[in-house]
Write an enzyme that holds these catalytic residues in place. Sequence first.
Site, PDB file in Angstrom:
ATOM      1  N   GLU A 126       0.733  -1.281   0.296  1.00  0.00           N
ATOM      2  CA  GLU A 126       0.255  -0.146  -0.002  1.00  0.00           C
ATOM      3  C   GLU A 126       0.940   1.075   0.380  1.00  0.00           C
ATOM      4  O   GLU A 126       1.186   1.700   1.576  1.00  0.00           O
ATOM      5  CB  GLU A 126      -0.840  -0.114   1.119  1.00  0.00           C
ATOM      6  CG  GLU A 126      -1.664   0.834   1.038  1.00  0.00           C
ATOM      7  CD  GLU A 126      -2.969   1.422   2.472  1.00  0.00           C
ATOM      8  OE1 GLU A 126      -3.831   1.691   2.513  1.00  0.00           O
ATOM      9  OE2 GLU A 126      -2.529   0.427   3.111  1.00  0.00           O
ATOM     10  N   ASP A 266      -7.610  -3.824   7.230  1.00  0.00           N
ATOM     11  CA  ASP A 266      -6.752  -2.440   7.519  1.00  0.00           C
ATOM     12  C   ASP A 266      -6.272  -2.405   8.869  1.00  0.00           C
ATOM     13  O   ASP A 266      -5.823  -0.978   9.026  1.00  0.00           O
ATOM     14  CB  ASP A 266      -7.674  -1.534   6.837  1.00  0.00           C
ATOM     15  CG  ASP A 266      -6.750  -0.199   6.322  1.00  0.00           C
ATOM     16  OD1 ASP A 266      -5.391  -0.421   5.705  1.00  0.00           O
ATOM     17  OD2 ASP A 266      -7.101   0.571   6.262  1.00  0.00           O
TER      18      ASP A 266
END
Length: 375
Positions: A126, A266
Amino acid sequence: MKTITNGKIILPDESGKFFIVTDKNLTFDEKIISFDKMADEIIDAQGNFVAPGFINIHIHGCKNSDTMDATPAALKNMCEFLPSCGVTSFLPTTMTMPLDEIKAALKNIRNCKNCGGAKILGANVEGPFISEKYNGAQDKKNIRRADFNFVNEFKDVIKIITVAPEELDDFKFIDSCLEKNIIVSIGHSAATYEIAMAAIERGAHHITHLFNAQTPFNHRKPGIVGAAFDSNATLELIADNVHVGAVAQRIVQKIKPLDEIILITDSLRACGLGDCESELGGQKVFVKNGVATLADGTIAASVATLNEVVKKFQQNTKISIPEVVETVTKNPARKLGLYEKIGSLEIGKAADIAIFDADFNIVSTFVNGVLQNGN
């Protein structure tokens, strides 16, 4: 061999849709063997649900460990904790940090694929190829232009990479990633609807944590959210009622086919620790009442576990338990090209199994047939 009896077993029907059977037993060793034979070792599910093990494709950390620690001990700790959440496999996820630190984390993942506990399937990268306008909890100072040479060095490890398509010099970066079987995900991006749709059509058919750190939906400027709704791109959803509220979750479920929704956490290292002061990507994080924020109040990664996210999404949308289980088993397995091996309870597949009650409290978890937690 072991046999699970007296359970509500979640299986795929002929069309692949999950449903519940109560008149079968599940016999397995490392792999699933039968639904009618019995083994000497009997496990009574006591009427609880018996499902494929959950797959978390976007998780930074938990239980005071983080992917960016870049140590075998950190990954081992994550692997050992995650089965308590029903997770049997996952993608440790990196942050937008100095490139040398990201490389160290990826090398660590490459070398630690057999830590015991939940299985490491590869890495989710990410950043750092994202937009400063939608950096979210990612540190702006470490954002870089996309460089496929970096990706190519770890083509054997990276399974998903998040990019801001409007920041790419051209879409050849997407082509190069796809050639290496790396999923390109749109996220942390200021892309317009038009740019996002062009990237999706080029092959970037995945959206990093929908709604969060990206251009929102507007009736004249649909943004990335509009592109997600107007295409067959799969999307990640942090259904913790903090990052995405209940109403938005219901809207997503009504608009998108179920097989295009993947629930994620997450989560950061504070997951599983309660209220505390923690860290994410070199930045201080403060956790209070289940919400993690940076010092300036920016919502950071979540502290939710995957079984909690599944529970909230099911409660908010009122879809069935077999349906919500698909979003954390079959859907991510298919996205990763691993559905022939994991993601459903079928003969010959890995015996990755989660047993849970009606409130999604995890009773037992098996990874490759080995009990990791519970009875």
